[in-house]
Every structure is written in C-alpha cells, then in structure tokens.
Design a protein around this motif. Structure first.
Motif, PDB file in Angstrom:
ATOM      1  N   ILE A 147      25.481  60.908  43.441  1.00  0.00           N
ATOM      2  CA  ILE A 147      25.127  60.879  41.945  1.00  0.00           C
ATOM      3  C   ILE A 147      23.989  61.902  42.673  1.00  0.00           C
ATOM      4  CG2 ILE A 147      22.880  60.188  40.336  1.00  0.00           C
ATOM      5  CD1 ILE A 147      25.159  57.213  40.768  1.00  0.00           C
ATOM      6  N   VAL A 148      23.306  61.548  44.146  1.00  0.00           N
ATOM      7  CA  VAL A 148      22.243  62.476  43.941  1.00  0.00           C
ATOM      8  C   VAL A 148      22.903  63.653  44.925  1.00  0.00           C
ATOM      9  CG1 VAL A 148      21.329  62.693  46.586  1.00  0.00           C
ATOM     10  CG2 VAL A 148      20.774  60.479  45.124  1.00  0.00           C
ATOM     11  N   ILE A 149      23.992  63.883  45.365  1.00  0.00           N
ATOM     12  CA  ILE A 149      24.570  64.974  45.326  1.00  0.00           C
ATOM     13  C   ILE A 149      25.125  65.689  44.766  1.00  0.00           C
ATOM     14  CG2 ILE A 149      27.148  63.819  45.709  1.00  0.00           C
ATOM     15  CD1 ILE A 149      25.435  66.548  48.443  1.00  0.00           C
ATOM     16  N   THR A 150      25.462  64.874  43.650  1.00  0.00           N
ATOM     17  CA  THR A 150      25.623  65.961  42.377  1.00  0.00           C
ATOM     18  C   THR A 150      24.577  66.080  41.737  1.00  0.00           C
ATOM     19  OG1 THR A 150      27.312  64.382  41.626  1.00  0.00           O
ATOM     20  CG2 THR A 150      26.431  65.215  40.146  1.00  0.00           C
ATOM     21  N   ILE A 151      23.141  65.365  41.333  1.00  0.00           N
ATOM     22  CA  ILE A 151      22.279  66.216  41.694  1.00  0.00           C
ATOM     23  C   ILE A 151      21.589  67.582  42.560  1.00  0.00           C
ATOM     24  CG2 ILE A 151      19.557  65.858  41.739  1.00  0.00           C
ATOM     25  CD1 ILE A 151      19.841  63.177  40.135  1.00  0.00           C
ATOM     26  N   PHE A 152      21.475  67.210  43.147  1.00  0.00           N
ATOM     27  CA  PHE A 152      21.907  68.493  44.235  1.00  0.00           C
ATOM     28  C   PHE A 152      22.418  69.679  43.586  1.00  0.00           C
ATOM     29  CE2 PHE A 152      22.903  70.488  48.157  1.00  0.00           C
ATOM     30  CZ  PHE A 152      21.606  71.433  48.857  1.00  0.00           C
ATOM     31  N   ILE A 153      23.785  69.841  43.874  1.00  0.00           N
ATOM     32  CA  ILE A 153      24.669  70.832  43.466  1.00  0.00           C
ATOM     33  C   ILE A 153      24.720  71.155  42.524  1.00  0.00           C
ATOM     34  CG2 ILE A 153      27.025  70.879  42.907  1.00  0.00           C
ATOM     35  CD1 ILE A 153      28.155  68.614  45.026  1.00  0.00           C
ATOM     36  N   VAL A 154      24.000  70.389  41.015  1.00  0.00           N
ATOM     37  CA  VAL A 154      23.622  70.465  40.117  1.00  0.00           C
ATOM     38  C   VAL A 154      22.527  71.767  39.662  1.00  0.00           C
ATOM     39  CG1 VAL A 154      23.178  70.729  37.358  1.00  0.00           C
ATOM     40  CG2 VAL A 154      25.290  69.117  38.371  1.00  0.00           C
ATOM     41  N   ALA A 155      21.733  71.408  40.751  1.00  0.00           N
ATOM     42  CA  ALA A 155      19.794  71.558  40.709  1.00  0.00           C
ATOM     43  C   ALA A 155      20.597  73.353  41.512  1.00  0.00           C
ATOM     44  CB  ALA A 155      19.308  70.929  41.612  1.00  0.00           C
ATOM     45  N   VAL A 156      21.831  73.012  42.604  1.00  0.00           N
ATOM     46  CA  VAL A 156      21.129  74.511  42.686  1.00  0.00           C
ATOM     47  C   VAL A 156      21.680  75.474  42.441  1.00  0.00           C
ATOM     48  CG1 VAL A 156      22.233  75.715  45.425  1.00  0.00           C
ATOM     49  CG2 VAL A 156      20.981  73.612  45.404  1.00  0.00           C
ATOM     50  N   ALA A 157      23.145  75.145  41.729  1.00  0.00           N
ATOM     51  CA  ALA A 157      24.331  76.097  41.408  1.00  0.00           C
ATOM     52  C   ALA A 157      23.055  76.656  40.010  1.00  0.00           C
ATOM     53  CB  ALA A 157      25.182  74.997  40.911  1.00  0.00           C
ATOM     54  N   LEU A 158      22.284  75.596  38.993  1.00  0.00           N
ATOM     55  CA  LEU A 158      20.861  76.223  38.015  1.00  0.00           C
ATOM     56  C   LEU A 158      20.269  77.286  37.978  1.00  0.00           C
ATOM     57  CD1 LEU A 158      21.213  72.853  35.417  1.00  0.00           C
ATOM     58  CD2 LEU A 158      23.176  74.766  34.781  1.00  0.00           C
ATOM     59  N   THR A 159      19.839  76.923  39.656  1.00  0.00           N
ATOM     60  CA  THR A 159      18.405  77.759  40.078  1.00  0.00           C
ATOM     61  C   THR A 159      18.400  78.364  41.043  1.00  0.00           C
ATOM     62  OG1 THR A 159      17.722  75.940  41.151  1.00  0.00           O
ATOM     63  CG2 THR A 159      17.240  75.737  38.898  1.00  0.00           C
ATOM     64  N   ARG A 160      19.931  78.063  41.953  1.00  0.00           N
ATOM     65  CA  ARG A 160      19.874  78.481  43.093  1.00  0.00           C
ATOM     66  C   ARG A 160      18.470  78.519  43.827  1.00  0.00           C
ATOM     67  NH1 ARG A 160      21.236  84.753  41.503  1.00  0.00           N
ATOM     68  NH2 ARG A 160      19.468  84.461  42.588  1.00  0.00           N
ATOM     69  N   TYR A 161      17.838  77.594  44.325  1.00  0.00           N
ATOM     70  CA  TYR A 161      16.906  77.135  44.964  1.00  0.00           C
ATOM     71  C   TYR A 161      17.879  75.670  45.399  1.00  0.00           C
ATOM     72  CZ  TYR A 161      13.381  79.867  42.365  1.00  0.00           C
ATOM     73  OH  TYR A 161      12.894  81.566  41.922  1.00  0.00           O
ATOM     74  N   VAL A 162      17.808  76.046  46.754  1.00  0.00           N
ATOM     75  CA  VAL A 162      18.330  74.172  47.734  1.00  0.00           C
ATOM     76  C   VAL A 162      16.918  73.825  47.934  1.00  0.00           C
ATOM     77  CG1 VAL A 162      19.332  74.002  49.742  1.00  0.00           C
ATOM     78  CG2 VAL A 162      19.428  76.418  48.781  1.00  0.00           C
ATOM     79  N   SER A 163      16.195  74.503  48.061  1.00  0.00           N
ATOM     80  CA  SER A 163      14.521  73.221  48.457  1.00  0.00           C
ATOM     81  C   SER A 163      14.729  72.453  47.089  1.00  0.00           C
ATOM     82  CB  SER A 163      13.381  74.148  48.412  1.00  0.00           C
ATOM     83  OG  SER A 163      13.239  75.405  47.841  1.00  0.00           O
ATOM     84  N   LEU A 164      14.323  72.918  45.473  1.00  0.00           N
ATOM     85  CA  LEU A 164      14.464  72.292  44.439  1.00  0.00           C
ATOM     86  C   LEU A 164      15.662  71.735  44.258  1.00  0.00           C
ATOM     87  CD1 LEU A 164      13.078  71.671  42.242  1.00  0.00           C
ATOM     88  CD2 LEU A 164      14.702  73.799  40.288  1.00  0.00           C
ATOM     89  N   GLY A 165      16.711  71.703  44.808  1.00  0.00           N
ATOM     90  CA  GLY A 165      17.891  70.454  44.870  1.00  0.00           C
ATOM     91  C   GLY A 165      17.714  69.301  45.811  1.00  0.00           C
ATOM     92  N   SER A 166      16.731  69.589  47.001  1.00  0.00           N
ATOM     93  CA  SER A 166      16.882  68.802  47.861  1.00  0.00           C
ATOM     94  C   SER A 166      15.946  68.180  46.804  1.00  0.00           C
ATOM     95  CB  SER A 166      16.676  69.440  48.957  1.00  0.00           C
ATOM     96  OG  SER A 166      16.962  70.370  49.723  1.00  0.00           O
ATOM     97  N   VAL A 167      14.398  68.680  46.550  1.00  0.00           N
ATOM     98  CA  VAL A 167      13.182  67.375  46.416  1.00  0.00           C
ATOM     99  C   VAL A 167      13.659  67.043  45.676  1.00  0.00           C
ATOM    100  CG1 VAL A 167      11.123  67.923  45.254  1.00  0.00           C
ATOM    101  CG2 VAL A 167      11.722  69.409  47.375  1.00  0.00           C
ATOM    102  N   LEU A 168      14.437  67.376  44.174  1.00  0.00           N
ATOM    103  CA  LEU A 168      14.891  66.724  43.269  1.00  0.00           C
ATOM    104  C   LEU A 168      15.870  65.781  43.823  1.00  0.00           C
ATOM    105  CD1 LEU A 168      15.728  69.629  40.699  1.00  0.00           C
ATOM    106  CD2 LEU A 168      13.950  67.276  40.626  1.00  0.00           C
ATOM    107  N   ALA A 169      16.770  65.865  44.074  1.00  0.00           N
ATOM    108  CA  ALA A 169      18.108  64.364  44.955  1.00  0.00           C
ATOM    109  C   ALA A 169      17.145  63.981  45.743  1.00  0.00           C
ATOM    110  CB  ALA A 169      18.534  65.538  45.886  1.00  0.00           C
ATOM    111  N   ALA A 170      16.047  63.987  46.521  1.00  0.00           N
ATOM    112  CA  ALA A 170      15.257  63.126  47.491  1.00  0.00           C
ATOM    113  C   ALA A 170      14.737  62.157  45.969  1.00  0.00           C
ATOM    114  CB  ALA A 170      14.790  64.014  48.044  1.00  0.00           C
TER     115      ALA A 170
END
Length: 114
Positions: free
Chosen positions: A31-54
């Motif tokens: 679930i956490v890795i999916t949140i990361f991948i979706v956030a990065v795919a939608l925004t292209r911000y790796v740091s945002l994906g990391s923070v949302l997943a965490a």
C-alpha cells in the motif's frame, strides 16, 4: 539514514524505511509503495511521494490493528522521514523542488561524427 558504507552521508532513509516496512508487513508495504508510485506518477515529485508514503505508514499500522507499540514505532519512523525531508517540503511549497525527468535529451553530449 546514515549508512557506514556511504561515509555517513545519508540519502538512504526511504530505502531503509521501506525495507523495514517490507519485513514488518508486506501488505502494508504494498500500500505504501503504491501511494509513493501514484504520487510520483501524478506529480513527478519524488520527495512528495516519499513524504506521503511515510505519512500513511502509521495510519496503515492502525488500520491493520498491529497495536500501540507498532503505531509508536511507525509514528517515529514517519516523523523522522518527514523531518529529514523538511528542506524538500519548503521547496515544494515554494514551487522550486526539482521534478523527476522521465526522458532527458543528451544528444548534444555526443560528437556529431559519432
């Protein structure tokens, strides 16, 4: 977050946290890795994906009913990850954070006779 093999320079915190999550609960990790991948795919911000997943991790621990000690560990882990990304968060708010580039043109790096 500061591995000896990288001269204690950091930058490996998310990978370490993911490894811990994978060991802790594979379903929650997915679930956490999916949140990361979706956030990065939608925004292209790796740091945002990391923070949302965490940020989701302690919530996922509660939803999975792992207990209060696991929640505290998840909360500490998420807090530390988010704290270490504070510079990235400021850049995200200021719209100066770098986006992930999927394809970069490097044709100008080659000699024309190549």
């Amino acid at each position: 977050m500061y591995p000896v093999f990288h001269q204690m320079r950091g930058g490996k915190g998310i990978l370490t946290a993911w490894g811990s999550m994978l060991f802790f609960d594979r379903r929650l990790f997915l679930i956490v890795i999916t949140i990361f991948i979706v956030a990065v795919a939608l925004t292209r911000y790796v740091s945002l994906g990391s923070v949302l997943a965490a940020g989701f991790f302690p919530i996922g621990v509660v939803l999975a009913r792992h207990g209060s000690l696991c929640f505290i560990i998840g909360l500490v882990t998420a807090s530390f990850v988010i704290f270490k990304h504070r510079g990235n968060i400021v850049r995200l708010l200021n719209h100066t954070e770098s986006k992930l580039e999927f394809k970069k043109d490097i044709s100008d790096k080659f000699d024309e006779t190549f």
